[in-house]
Design a protein around this motif. Sequence first.
Motif, PDB file in Angstrom:
ATOM      1  N   ALA B  58      -0.593  -1.481  -1.370  1.00 24.12           N
ATOM      2  CA  ALA B  58      -1.539  -2.582  -1.955  1.00 24.12           C
ATOM      3  C   ALA B  58      -2.319  -2.567  -3.134  1.00 24.12           C
ATOM      4  N   ASP B  65      -5.913  -2.614   0.806  1.00 20.79           N
ATOM      5  CA  ASP B  65      -5.950  -3.270   2.309  1.00 20.79           C
ATOM      6  C   ASP B  65      -6.812  -2.494   3.226  1.00 20.79           C
ATOM      7  N   PRO B 125      -9.052  -9.244  -2.707  1.00 17.65           N
ATOM      8  CA  PRO B 125      -8.297  -8.363  -1.525  1.00 17.65           C
ATOM      9  C   PRO B 125      -9.428  -7.661  -0.744  1.00 17.65           C
ATOM     10  N   TYR B 219       1.730  -7.438   1.017  1.00 19.14           N
ATOM     11  CA  TYR B 219       0.596  -7.376   2.482  1.00 19.14           C
ATOM     12  C   TYR B 219       1.329  -7.382   3.700  1.00 19.14           C
ATOM     13  N   CYS B 222       2.521  -3.949   4.175  1.00 18.96           N
ATOM     14  CA  CYS B 222       1.435  -3.075   4.492  1.00 18.96           C
ATOM     15  C   CYS B 222       1.165  -3.461   5.981  1.00 18.96           C
TER      16      CYS B 222
END
Lengths: 329, 320
Positions: B58, B65, B125, B219, B222
């Motif tokens: 990320a 994240d 984010p 994402y 992630c």
Amino acid sequence: MKSFDWKRNEVLVFAVIVGFCVLATLRDPNFLSIPTLTDLMRNSIVLGIFAVGAMVVLVSGGIDVSFTAVAAFAMYATTVILRDLAPDMPWPMAFAIATLIGAVLGAINGVLIAFFGLPTLIVTLGTLSVFRGFLLTFVGTLQISNLPPGMRDFSRWMMVRGTNSDGSFYSLPWAFAALVIIVVATWFILNRTMLGRAIYAIGGAPESARRIGIDVRGTQFFIYVFVGALAGLAGIIHASMARISNPFDLVGLELSVIAAVVLGGARLTGGVGTLTGTLLGVALIVLVRNSLIVIGIPSTWQSVAIGVLILVGTGLPAWQAKRAEAQQT
Amino acid sequence: MINRILHSTEGRLAIITLAVFTTMAILVPDRFLSSANLTSMAFQFPEFAILALAVAVAMLTGGIDLSVVGAANLSAVVAALFMNHFAGEGTGTGLLLAAIVLALSVGLMAGLFNGVLVANFGLPPILATLGTGLIYTGLAIAMTGGSAVMGMPPAVAWVGNGTLLGIPVPLVIFAILAAVVGWALKYTAFGLKTRMFGANPLAARYAAMDTERVLIKVYALCGTLSAIAGLIVMSRANSAKADYGSSYLLLAVLIAVLGGVNPYGGYGRIIGVVLAVLSMQFLSSGLNLLQVTNFAREMIWGILLIAVMLINLVSFRRKP
């Protein structure tokens, strides 16, 4: 005067708070009462002082997650100093010591951020664990429930005290005045001094701020010292009101505080944020934390509710900005 | 040669890792180098190392994240509740496989949701994942009432405690993931786009790159990695709970930064993250053997993070 804008975050948050209260009153008529109000105000004191500090940092374009560790450190270290060295010290001195400890710890953040130019999130994540680790390793881990008399006196000092019609007691400690004083002082700094305008300018565009002759480093350093001092004060108030000094307290609150500030319309990208919005954000978070059950949502759903509020509160403006941008090009 | 090592972030990190290992080996030679300690280290670090991998990916895009621990616990709780519900006789290998698929899809969904918020709605984010992290943790609390889910079929233990050809299974999983993610970032179009977006989002868009797709994929990756970490934690603890591993978030961010990933995006190598994980684990185990408390360890981690940032800063400034 700015014209009234329905899309402002403050208005949205205020509408949600009113909606929440209406729903709560419909389900439980006792909700709309003085004890609920004093509870809300009492629970907003520490969170509110934290939020004012966090807002100033966000406005300057940074983020601080270490303030809870600063607060816990200042709170516990001051209690230990008072207990071991000067048990009879009056409370204003204790408050001054805690504020000073907070300011010194904040200055460490300030040096790393302003003079070395390190990213604020990483620095404060690091100092969060350093301050907390230092406190628990070298100062102590045992909670102190036998507070020095000065702090106990302060906690008994009530602004409003009364009995409700159904015989329940309610009270509002003078600590609330601390929040009011801090809000007024911060409002003055932000809106009536060059320093305050410099904070907004740095957050808006650091390079432009530098070119019009603003001392960017000095201003940033001031911000982190200021936030540290506020955190120290919030810490000692927390211990006085809880009548216990627990070094494990407070840390873990930082994301809720930042959530409150962001809900109130402050932008992570800097340059935008108001005290009114921040206080409304704090009120909403406190309401959700304390009274979710009244509107029929079990308290296990509390963090889902706060998460949804953050996403909606920050998502709407972000989405509107994105759409406006797409229409222009 | 030496100059080259000193001037790359990963080179310096390799030296730090070696130095930590040697120091600990000298301070507590009999216990630090014992096979029991080495094996226990190999079982300990993969769970947070995988989370660090997720945060690093990320961070490559200039984001972060913060929901990794929430997504990990939510996936584990869903998997555990599922297995509890269908648990029968036997070792439950088939059930475990189904639960793994379920957990991975929960992680993937969690990641996709983050990606949509960041890419399509334009949320920063930090805020998007802060909010979803609370939601994922909150959902896990709401599903379990905040208590741990226990009573797993016996097959579950293998994921976190078993060995494959004498190598601990968590370590095998981490090695495969690190290799695959490292390869994907270096040799695939997705990896190139990820790094380009991190280096300059606007230029990436002007280069006609579908930035929204790239972000959503990042994402989603992630989230899936988080779910795998969640399954390992679940197996090692033999239970799933909404607040397991809450200290891993700070640790994962710390490792990513320590590993030389630029928090503003654009630069980072998986080998750096692996070295950072190893140095943290050596430090952690060594300090543990030296009977240093958890709190002092937390402090040392923080000091290490800031020290590495300062060292990187000085070496960046020296460059013309």
